[in-house]
Design an enzyme around this catalytic site. Structure first.
Site, short mmCIF file in Angstrom:
data_model
loop_
_atom_site.label_atom_id
_atom_site.label_comp_id
_atom_site.label_asym_id
_atom_site.label_seq_id
_atom_site.Cartn_x
_atom_site.Cartn_y
_atom_site.Cartn_z
N LYS A 13 18.23 48.44 91.75
CA LYS A 13 19.38 48.68 92.63
C LYS A 13 20.63 49.08 91.82
O LYS A 13 21.29 50.04 92.15
CB LYS A 13 19.71 47.41 93.45
CG LYS A 13 18.58 46.95 94.36
CD LYS A 13 18.99 45.72 95.18
CE LYS A 13 19.30 44.48 94.33
NZ LYS A 13 18.15 44.00 93.52
N ARG A 88 22.22 39.79 101.64
CA ARG A 88 20.97 39.20 101.15
C ARG A 88 20.42 38.16 102.09
O ARG A 88 19.39 37.54 101.79
CB ARG A 88 21.24 38.52 99.80
CG ARG A 88 20.90 39.38 98.59
CD ARG A 88 21.27 38.56 97.38
NE ARG A 88 20.51 38.88 96.22
CZ ARG A 88 20.96 39.63 95.20
NH1 ARG A 88 22.14 40.18 95.26
NH2 ARG A 88 20.21 39.83 94.15
N ARG A 127 15.50 43.16 80.42
CA ARG A 127 16.82 43.73 80.75
C ARG A 127 17.86 43.19 79.77
O ARG A 127 17.85 42.03 79.43
CB ARG A 127 17.22 43.37 82.17
CG ARG A 127 18.67 43.73 82.48
CD ARG A 127 18.95 43.83 83.96
NE ARG A 127 18.86 42.57 84.67
CZ ARG A 127 19.01 42.47 86.00
NH1 ARG A 127 19.25 43.54 86.74
NH2 ARG A 127 18.91 41.28 86.58
N ARG A 160 20.98 38.10 80.37
CA ARG A 160 21.53 37.20 81.39
C ARG A 160 20.72 35.91 81.45
O ARG A 160 19.50 35.95 81.36
CB ARG A 160 21.48 37.89 82.77
CG ARG A 160 22.61 38.87 82.99
CD ARG A 160 22.39 39.77 84.19
NE ARG A 160 21.94 39.08 85.40
CZ ARG A 160 21.77 39.67 86.58
NH1 ARG A 160 22.03 40.97 86.71
NH2 ARG A 160 21.35 39.00 87.63
N ARG A 171 14.16 33.44 91.67
CA ARG A 171 14.90 34.48 92.40
C ARG A 171 13.98 35.26 93.32
O ARG A 171 14.36 35.63 94.42
CB ARG A 171 15.59 35.42 91.40
CG ARG A 171 16.81 34.78 90.78
CD ARG A 171 17.20 35.44 89.49
NE ARG A 171 17.62 36.82 89.66
CZ ARG A 171 17.65 37.70 88.66
NH1 ARG A 171 17.27 37.35 87.44
NH2 ARG A 171 18.07 38.92 88.88
#
Ligand code: ADP
Ligand code: ADP
Ligand code: ZN
Length: 219
Positions: A13, A88, A127, A160, A171
């Site tokens: 996204k 969300r 990431r 992160r 998540r």
């Protein structure tokens, strides 16, 4: 053009929102980025959000809805907006509908980026994010030119806390339970556009542009 990007964590996204908002000249609003900026600055909002984010849970609806309301009335959104990571939950989607009706700026499309769970885990655990500007890289698929350094601003890249495998699984569960029902919600309203998110980055950008260029659902 007023858009929402839906999809599980790691669907791409943020990566695609950056490109598409640039192409259409619209504002990119990422609730995750807003929270991370507030955490960095040490604000009260940041402190509240961090508790939830570290556990891989969603931040409470009322907190998120208020910050989106503030972002949408900013003049940066005059030419349109792209909401990345909001709504969300169904409650957030309902609140958004009311807000947009009030300001007279209805949604044109909701793009759902779908990717399989294995791809999510592979993407998120590799990431790396710029501490300074928030841009995302991937150790294999989209590495920075110099290891550990942001191509754009020279900032330091870090992992992160919520991109560790355990938190990624949490998540994904939050996503299944609370966010996935939005696919049906927007399908019923004739706004949903589905795009496969597991091709390479340029292919996905192309597919989104093509989907947006076709006639609006219902007109
Ligand atoms: P989201 O905002 O949905 O969580 P990101 O845009 O941050 O997702 O992408 C998650 C990770 O996957 C990042 O490391 C990013 O560089 C990488 N990525 C994004 N799109 C692709 C793609 N099409 N192919 C491979 N890796 C991708
Ligand atoms: P990703 O798309 O990779 O999951 P985001 O940066 O969009 O990452 O979100 C990171 C975290 O911020 C989420 O796991 C959640 O805790 C919080 N968050 C972001 N947007 C929302 C939202 N709309 N509602 C509730 N929590 C949110
Ligand atoms: Zn940077």
């Amino acid at each position: 053009m007023n858009l929402v990007f839906l999809g599980p964590p790691g669907a791409g996204k943020g990566t695609q929102a950056e490109r598409i908002s640039g192409i259409y000249g619209i504002a990119h609003i990422s609730t995750g980025d807003i929270f991370r900026e507030n955490i960095k600055k040490g604000t009260e909002l940041g402190r509240r959000a961090k508790e939830y984010m570290d556990r891989g849970e969603l931040v409470p609806d009322e907190v998120v809805i208020d910050i989106v309301r503030d972002a949408l009335v900013d003049e940066k959104c005059d030419r349109g907006f792209l909401l990345d990571g909001f709504p969300r939950t169904v409650a957030q989607a309902e609140a958004l509908e009311v807000m947009l009706r009030e300001i007279g700026r209805p949604l044109d499309r909701v793009v759902n980026l779908s990717v399989p769970d294995e791809v999510v885990v592979e993407r998120l655990t590799a990431r790396r994010t710029c501490r300074n500007c928030g841009r995302n890289y991937h150790l294999v698929f989209n590495p920075p030119k110099v290891e550990g350094v942001c191509d754009v601003c020279g900032g330091e890249l870090f992992q992160r806390d919520d991109d560790r495998e355990e938190t990624v699984r949490a998540r994904l569960e939050e996503y299944r339970r609370k966010t996935e029902p939005l696919i049906e919600y927007y399908r019923e309203r004739g706004l949903l556009v589905e795009v496969a998110g597991d091709g390479d980055m340029d292919e996905v950008t192309q597919a989104i542009q093509e989907a947006l260029a076709t006639a609006a659902p219902g007109g």
